[in-house]
Structure formats: C-alpha cells, structure tokens
Design a protein around this motif. Structure first.
Motif, PDB file in Angstrom:
ATOM      1  N   TYR A 128     -29.096 -24.639  25.932  1.00 45.14           N
ATOM      2  CA  TYR A 128     -28.790 -23.283  26.968  1.00 45.14           C
ATOM      3  C   TYR A 128     -29.942 -23.645  28.257  1.00 45.14           C
ATOM      4  CZ  TYR A 128     -27.393 -18.855  28.373  1.00 45.14           C
ATOM      5  OH  TYR A 128     -26.878 -17.735  28.971  1.00 45.14           O
ATOM      6  N   THR A 129     -30.866 -23.839  27.930  1.00 47.65           N
ATOM      7  CA  THR A 129     -31.936 -23.909  28.999  1.00 47.65           C
ATOM      8  C   THR A 129     -31.357 -25.069  30.118  1.00 47.65           C
ATOM      9  OG1 THR A 129     -33.812 -23.430  27.530  1.00 47.65           O
ATOM     10  CG2 THR A 129     -34.293 -24.021  29.801  1.00 47.65           C
ATOM     11  N   ASN A 165     -34.919 -17.986  28.070  1.00 46.86           N
ATOM     12  CA  ASN A 165     -33.532 -18.386  28.600  1.00 46.86           C
ATOM     13  C   ASN A 165     -32.965 -17.031  29.336  1.00 46.86           C
ATOM     14  OD1 ASN A 165     -33.607 -21.144  27.685  1.00 46.86           O
ATOM     15  ND2 ASN A 165     -32.458 -20.656  25.679  1.00 46.86           N
TER      16      ASN A 165
END
Length: 645
Positions: A266-267, A234
C-alpha cells in the motif's frame, strides 16, 4: 445431628452468589434442635496478588441475565436481587456487566442506575472507559452528544481518567474541537502521552481533514522518540501525497527507513499514485521494479495504480506492457483496469488495439467483461468499435447480457443507426434476453428525433402485438414524435389510446399534446386540452404555460399570452428564463418594445440570469430603438440607464 445440619445447609444453598447460613437457637431435652436462625451471607470478595478485587462471575452473570430478561422492570428486579444479597458491585464487576449488555441504550441506563440506585457505589475510570467504548462503537445517531454528557458527568463528579480514557475519546470525537478537549483532559489529569496516543491523534487529525495538525503531532512524536506503525505511516503518506506535499512525503519515507519500518504494497501504491499525479511515470515504474526486486505481492490495486500513472502521461505502449505483465502474472484485471486501457487507446486514436487487449486477457474474458467493454465504448462515443466488439460477444457466447444489449441499442441510436437498432430488437431473444420497455423507448426516441414515422409506427404495432406493453413514457415519446413531424391526427389517436389503457395521461402527456396542437395551427384545441387537464385536477407546470404562451405569441395573440403569464404567477407557478424569452420575443416582434423592456426588468427582479437568447432579443430591441436612449425608473434601484442604451 451434625450430618443433619450439613444436609440442611446444602439444601438451603442456591446459585448466583446467594448463600444461606444457620445456627441453632433452641434445643429439646433429647438433644434435637427445635429452632434455628437463618441469615444471608454476602459473597466474599477475593483479591488478586496485587490487592485488586477479582470480579465475581456468578454475580456478573446473574445481573446481566436480569437486565436482559423480558421483565417489565428489569432494574427493579436487579435492585431486589442486590438487596437480597446485601452486596455492592465493584467497578470492575459493573464494567463486565456493561460489556455483557448488547444494547447501547440499556448499557447507558444501567450506567446511570449504578450511581443513583446502588448505595456506596462510585464510578471510576474503568466504568467510564467501558461506557465510552460502548457508545463510540454504537450506531446511535446522537452518540457524540451522549459521550459529551457522560464526560461532563465524569468531570463534575471529580473522577479522574487515565490515558486509556483519552485514547478512547480521541477515537470517538469528530472534529478538531473534540481533539482539543482531549488534550485539555491530558493536562487536567496530568497524564503522559504514549506512542499509541500519538498514533490515535495523527489518525484523528487526518479524519478531521486537518493535515497540518496531523503533521505537527507527527513531529512531536519524533521529538519524543516514538514512531508510527505501518498503518499510521500509510494514512499520513496518503493524505500528504493527495495534497501534493512531496517534500514531506520524502521526509516520512526517510524516517521509515531510519526506523527500520519496511514499505508495504500500500505504501508503494500511494507513492506511485503521487508520481502519476505529478506526471512522473518513470519514477512510478522505478518503484514498481523495486517492488519486484523485494518480492512484494502484486495485486490488482498495484497494477491499476501503475497503469493509471502511465495513462495520465498517455504512454500507450508501456500501459499495454504492464497490462500484459499483469495478465501473465495471473492477476485478474477488473473493470477499472479495462476502463483505463480503453481511455488511453481512445485518446491516442489507437482503438484498433482493442483486439490485442481482448486477446491478452482471453482467459479472463466473459460476457460481463464484454458487456462492460461495449458499454464503455458506447459512452465514449465509439459506436463502430462498440458494435464490432458486440458482434464478437454475440458469436462466442450463447447467453447474452441485458446491460450490454441495452448499451448497444443506445449507442446505435445515438449514432443514428436506427435500422441496426431495430434489427437487434428483433434478434435479441435468440441469446436468452427478452426485450423490455426501456429498449423499445430508446429506439422510439431515436426514430422520433430522426422523424422516421413509418418505422416508428411499425415498431409500435409490433410492440403492441408481441409485447412488452407500452408504459407512460412510451406514449409520451410517441405523442411528442408525432407533434415533431406535424402529424396531429396520429398524436390525438395515440393520446386517446393512452386514455383507454391501464396508464393514464400525466402532465408530460398533456404538455406533448398541447405543444403538438398549438404548433400545428390547432390553438383552440390546445387551449381546450389545457382546460381539460386543470379540470382533471392536474397542475400545469412551467413547461405547460410556456408552451401555450409561445403558441399564443406566434399566433399574434400577445394579450392572451400576457394574461396567461399573470394567471401562471397567480397559480403559484413561477416563470423561468425560457418563459420570459418567449414573451420578450413576442413583444419585440409585435413592436411593443417598452413592454419587452419591462419584461426584462421583471425577470431580473425575480433573480433570473439572462442567457444568450435573452441577449440576442435585447440586441434586436436596441437596434429598433437606436435613435434614442430609453430611460426608465426601476422600482428597486431608482433611475437607471436601460440595458438597451
């Protein structure tokens, strides 16, 4: 006798690894001993199954307690204790003592003490690693310098490090130079990089802002069949997406899928934000649908990122649809969410849908959200919508929000609606919010700008009668407003009230009064006030001098204006472009063209940049001298063609 000896041995024992032993050296005829020899035995060192010495916990606790004591010299006490025991701590024990010390400075002192005051002690990789961790986690301003000094000492002593040493230093160093030194240590100590080391290197290069370096380390990881964890992926994706390296982002996503590393929330957020910057909102929506299909937990950050991507492409309906879905899924919008919706509605001329936004999120609407919406609409310049929303807040909430009221007052004043602003000041107490000086000053500024002097004086009298008391900003606004309206006597009266109040005149107060007097024909009085402020120990600033110079110039007293400029420079107050423009204009209007040109050369010599007013004055000068070229000798560059020619 044996029982007596055992009791004596137990009595002579004390804690903290100190053990006394004794033997009989003289006995009497009756068989009783008359003398015995006492000696101190060093604590035995116990090893584990691999042969490594186990730390002696009693020794560690005692040493840490001595160092953390309030003794004037704890290191002297520690030396006496170790001499009494006749023991040398092992590196693992020193490492544990360092860990027990709470202060990084104390830990560093003890680290140096061990190598210089404990006989036969030598630091190894474990103690160096411990002190590196302590320093890197500390908040010391010069921790990088201290780490470098310890590392230099380590290299000088010939102590070899391990891969943990390198990992710690990678996290401790800032900048690419520190990372290069870490890699040099890897070669010197003949170490092999682990997967964790590669991860540390990638993150360190990203922190240093070297995206190419991080990418090269990542490719080397792939060649060594290593992989990052989701956090490392990430971080690298975020940096690449921010730099719009789309192809490399796609490569990493493929690598993650090949390594069976699942994309997390979050990715997806990183990818949606990238698509938003690339004006590909449909791709962002596809990712959002993929998250829903996978059952990912959608939080406020995910929704905000998608809405932002849609707002960038001005997709109002889809933005509202996502906002509606966000509220329906019990995800509370925050201020950033509302700001995105307001911006897209304002840019597309659909602010009438603000009621729809309020209705959709009614279960989350409170006075702080209302206040934020009012402030945002005010800042965007939509006073009518802001006022309408404010009225809704006024009806539905018993308690008001001070910031919302202040924003509404500012919005009304910016729109010139001074009657509504004054009415709000009179009713604001009904909602439990009391007017303050800042609110009054905001309305005073509006009334002064619009030259509504009767309303201004009435409001001023009400402020004095009901409170709050005026401050220095209030008086300065009033004096300036009176000067703008040409009411010299009122300006002087308010200035005298200022002198008799708890507030005292400052430079701005005198500037406002001098400007009022000078521009309304009271040049002598203005000059007297200028002298008065100097006598009171105040230093006139560039505004003071510029104001007085302009008054002299427009009264055809150009010589006094020029003398005041020289006095200004002599006092260490440097003219700005406004001052030079005023003088150039005065000189041009009085027909002193050559001096005006000299003034232009002077401002350029001072390093100032001409503005539009300067060039307009130069144009007038050129028209006045169009029949001939003006040539003069510049003191810096020699003979040059005048800018007028």
């Amino acid at each position: 006798m044996g029982r007596r000896l055992r009791r004596l041995t137990v009595f002579l024992c004390r804690g903290y690894a100190t053990k006394y032993t004794g033997k009989v050296v003289t006995t009497s005829k009756e068989g009783n001993f008359s003398a015995m020899e006492i000696c101190v035995s060093a604590p035995a060192i116990i090893s584990d199954v691999r042969g490594y010495p186990l730390p002696r916990r009693d020794l560690i606790c005692r040493a840490a307690k001595v160092l953390l004591s309030s003794s004037p010299d704890p290191f002297l006490d520690l030396s006496e204790y170790l001499e009494t025991l006749n023991v040398t701590p092992t590196p693992s024990e020193v490492s544990e003592i360092l860990k027990a010390l709470k202060s990084p400075e104390l830990a560093l002192q003890f680290f140096h003490y061990c190598s210089s005051h404990i006989p036969r002690f030598r630091h190894d990789a474990f103690t160096y690693n411990r002190i590196f961790v302590i320093l890197s986690n500390s908040s010391l301003q010069d921790k990088s310098d201290k780490i470098n000094k310890v590392l230099n000492l380590m290299e000088k002593s010939g102590a070899g490090g391990n891969i943990s040493t390198v990992n710690i230093l990678i996290g401790a160093f800032d900048g690419v130079d520190g990372l290069k030194r870490c890699m040099a240590l890897v070669k010197r100590w003949d170490l092999t990089l682990t997967c964790y080391t590669y991860k540390c290197l990638v993150q360190a290069y990203l922190r240093a802002g070297d995206l190419d370096g991080a990418w090269n380390v990542y490719n080397e990881m792939l060649r060594k069949s290593h992989k990052l964890d989701i956090l490392g992926y990430n971080m690298l994706l975020h940096a690449l997406a921010k730099d719009e390296k789309v192809d490399q982002v796609y490569q990493i996503i493929e690598h993650m899928k090949r390594k069976h590393c699942n994309l997390d929330e979050y990715t997806y957020t990183i990818l949606m934000r990238m698509y938003g910057r690339l004006s590909k909102p449909n791709d962002a929506l596809t990712l959002f649908d993929e998250m829903l299909a996978k059952g990912c937990k959608l939080n406020t950050m995910v929704y905000n990122t998608l809405i932002e991507a849609l707002v960038r492409s001005r997709m109002v309906n889809k933005s509202m649809a996502v906002f509606s879905k966000m509220v329906a899924n019990n995800c509370r919008p925050n201020e950033f969410t509302y700001s995105l919706i307001l911006n897209v509605l304002a840019s597309e001329g659909q602010l009438g849908r603000i009621d729809e936004v309020v209705e959709l999120s009614r279960k989350y609407m409170n006075k702080s959200i209302y206040a934020f919406l009012v402030r945002t609409l005010s800042k965007l310049g939509h006073a009518n919508e802001s006022h309408r929303l404010f009225c809704n807040m006024w009806r539905f909430h018993d308690q008001g929000d001070r910031d919302a009221y202040l924003s509404m007052v500012e919005s009304l004043c910016s729109a010139g609606k001074f009657i509504e602003a004054m009415e709000m000041l009179s009713k604001i107490h009904e909602k439990g919010v009391f007017t303050d000086t800042l609110m009054y000053n905001t309305v005073f500024s509006c009334l002064g700008r619009l030259k509504q002097i009767p309303h201004l004086l009435d409001l001023y009298e009400r402020m004095k009668r009901e409170g709050p008391p005026p401050d220095i900003f209030t008086y300065n606004i009033l004096i300036s407003s009176m000067g703008r309206a040409g009411m010299v006597e009122e300006a002087v009266r308010i200035f005298e009230e200022l002198e008799n109040s708890e507030c005292k005149p400052d430079v701005v107060s005198y500037n406002s009064l001098i400007n009022c007097l000078g521009k309304n024909g009271e040049l002598g009085e203005a000059h007297m006030r200028f002298k008065e402020m100097q006598e009171k120990g105040m230093s006139p600033d560039v505004v003071t001098y510029s104001t007085l110079i302009e008054c002299f110039g427009k009264s055809d007293k150009v010589e006094m204006a020029c003398d005041l400029l020289n006095q200004m420079v002599g006092e260490g107050c440097w003219p700005n472009i406004v001052t030079y423009n005023i003088l150039m204009d005065c000189l041009q209007r009085s027909g002193r063209t050559a001096e005006a040109v000299d003034m232009y050369a002077r401002l350029r010599e001072q390093g100032l940049s001409p503005d539009t007013i300067t060039y307009s004055i130069l144009a007038r000068l050129q028209n006045a001298t169009v029949s001939h070229k003006i040539r003069r000798k510049n003191p810096i560059t020699g003979w040059v063609v005048s800018p007028l020619g």
